[in-house]
Write a protein that holds these residues in place. Sequence first.
Motif, PDB file in Angstrom:
ATOM      1  N   SER A 161      41.603  42.508  37.925  1.00 60.12           N
ATOM      2  CA  SER A 161      42.255  41.450  38.707  1.00 60.12           C
ATOM      3  C   SER A 161      43.569  41.909  39.323  1.00 60.12           C
TER       4      SER A 161
ATOM      5  N   SER B  75      38.142  31.221  33.380  1.00 56.97           N
ATOM      6  CA  SER B  75      37.628  30.399  32.291  1.00 56.97           C
ATOM      7  C   SER B  75      36.114  30.434  32.313  1.00 56.97           C
TER       8      SER B  75
ATOM      9  N   TRP C 223      30.853  43.727  35.105  1.00 58.52           N
ATOM     10  CA  TRP C 223      32.156  44.399  35.115  1.00 58.52           C
ATOM     11  C   TRP C 223      32.196  45.663  35.980  1.00 58.52           C
TER      12      TRP C 223
ATOM     13  N   PRO D  80      39.671  48.443  28.916  1.00 54.66           N
ATOM     14  CA  PRO D  80      40.000  47.954  30.259  1.00 54.66           C
ATOM     15  C   PRO D  80      40.031  49.106  31.257  1.00 54.66           C
TER      16      PRO D  80
ATOM     17  N   LYS E 187      34.943  36.287  32.344  1.00 54.34           N
ATOM     18  CA  LYS E 187      36.104  37.057  31.900  1.00 54.34           C
ATOM     19  C   LYS E 187      36.078  38.503  32.391  1.00 54.34           C
ATOM     20  N   TRP E 188      34.870  39.032  32.721  1.00 51.43           N
ATOM     21  CA  TRP E 188      34.806  40.410  33.202  1.00 51.43           C
ATOM     22  C   TRP E 188      35.556  40.581  34.512  1.00 51.43           C
TER      23      TRP E 188
ATOM     24  N   GLY F  94      38.771  39.558  35.611  1.00 54.33           N
ATOM     25  CA  GLY F  94      40.000  38.947  35.147  1.00 54.33           C
ATOM     26  C   GLY F  94      40.929  39.984  34.559  1.00 54.33           C
ATOM     27  N   PRO F  95      42.107  39.575  34.082  1.00 53.18           N
ATOM     28  CA  PRO F  95      43.121  40.525  33.623  1.00 53.18           C
ATOM     29  C   PRO F  95      42.755  41.271  32.343  1.00 53.18           C
ATOM     30  N   ASP F  96      41.912  40.697  31.501  1.00 54.87           N
ATOM     31  CA  ASP F  96      41.597  41.348  30.223  1.00 54.87           C
ATOM     32  C   ASP F  96      40.910  42.690  30.407  1.00 54.87           C
ATOM     33  N   TRP F  97      40.216  42.866  31.527  1.00 55.79           N
ATOM     34  CA  TRP F  97      39.422  44.082  31.715  1.00 55.79           C
ATOM     35  C   TRP F  97      39.845  44.888  32.941  1.00 55.79           C
TER      36      TRP F  97
END
Length: 260
Positions: free
Chosen positions: A141, A150, A80, A107, A132-133, A135-138
């Motif tokens: 992106s 995914s 990340w 995030p 997932k690191w 991507g939008p969750d953190w």
Amino acid sequence: MWTVALLLSLGACGDSQIHGDVLRFRGAPPENLLWLSIDTLRRDRLGSFGGDAAVTPGLDALIRGGVLLRDHRSCAGWTWPSVLCATRGIGPYVLPHVATIYTNRLPAPEGPTLASMLLAEGYATGLFSSNKWLGPDWGSSGGFEVTEVSSGQDANEIFALSRKFLRGASAPWFVHLHVREPHDPYDAAVPANLHSLTPIPYDLTDQEEYKRIDADWSGLSVNEQALITAHLFARYDAELREVDGRIAAGLADFERAGLL
């Protein structure tokens, strides 16, 4: 025309110096940008850096045909924060918390990214990630019109998703592909050759077993540690050989589809 930015390593090497002019393109500069980043890739397992050349022929061919930055450094040793450095030009100390792997995670704050700057210049932008690191969750992106993340997708599936996006994209485009292999638990489709190694009491296809190894490590003998390390490297190389082939096939598919 196109160019590939290949983010190969989280390590560092100070064995080179900059000589002459900055990078110059022969002919017209590229219009499109394909960024390929590879999770948990060890530079010392690449043939170009002294590893077994039979494991990484595809990546080594890209290295031989491109520009290699030998003294490049990442700002962190895991996905990340190192991704934030690479895509946003910020270091881990810009974050409002310590970017540890297990605790105190928030995030990343919003800010300009390579993708957002290219989007503002009219580029079609797409991110396809198997971690997932990224991507939008953190907060890693920003600037991508299309984002698909995914953890269950391998490099073949990541390339397939990007080809679908590019068929409908107008030039110029910027696509970032992030593949998670090679990553524990190491369980390649073509298993590693372990016949010459004494068995170990750990199942390296089970992610929970890696925590058990960490917990046991200080109490193991030097020989036991060396044997486990040999098993880990054998399994790691099997996954690396697999993803090397998938990346080579993915780029070949891009060529055949006229996307490059």
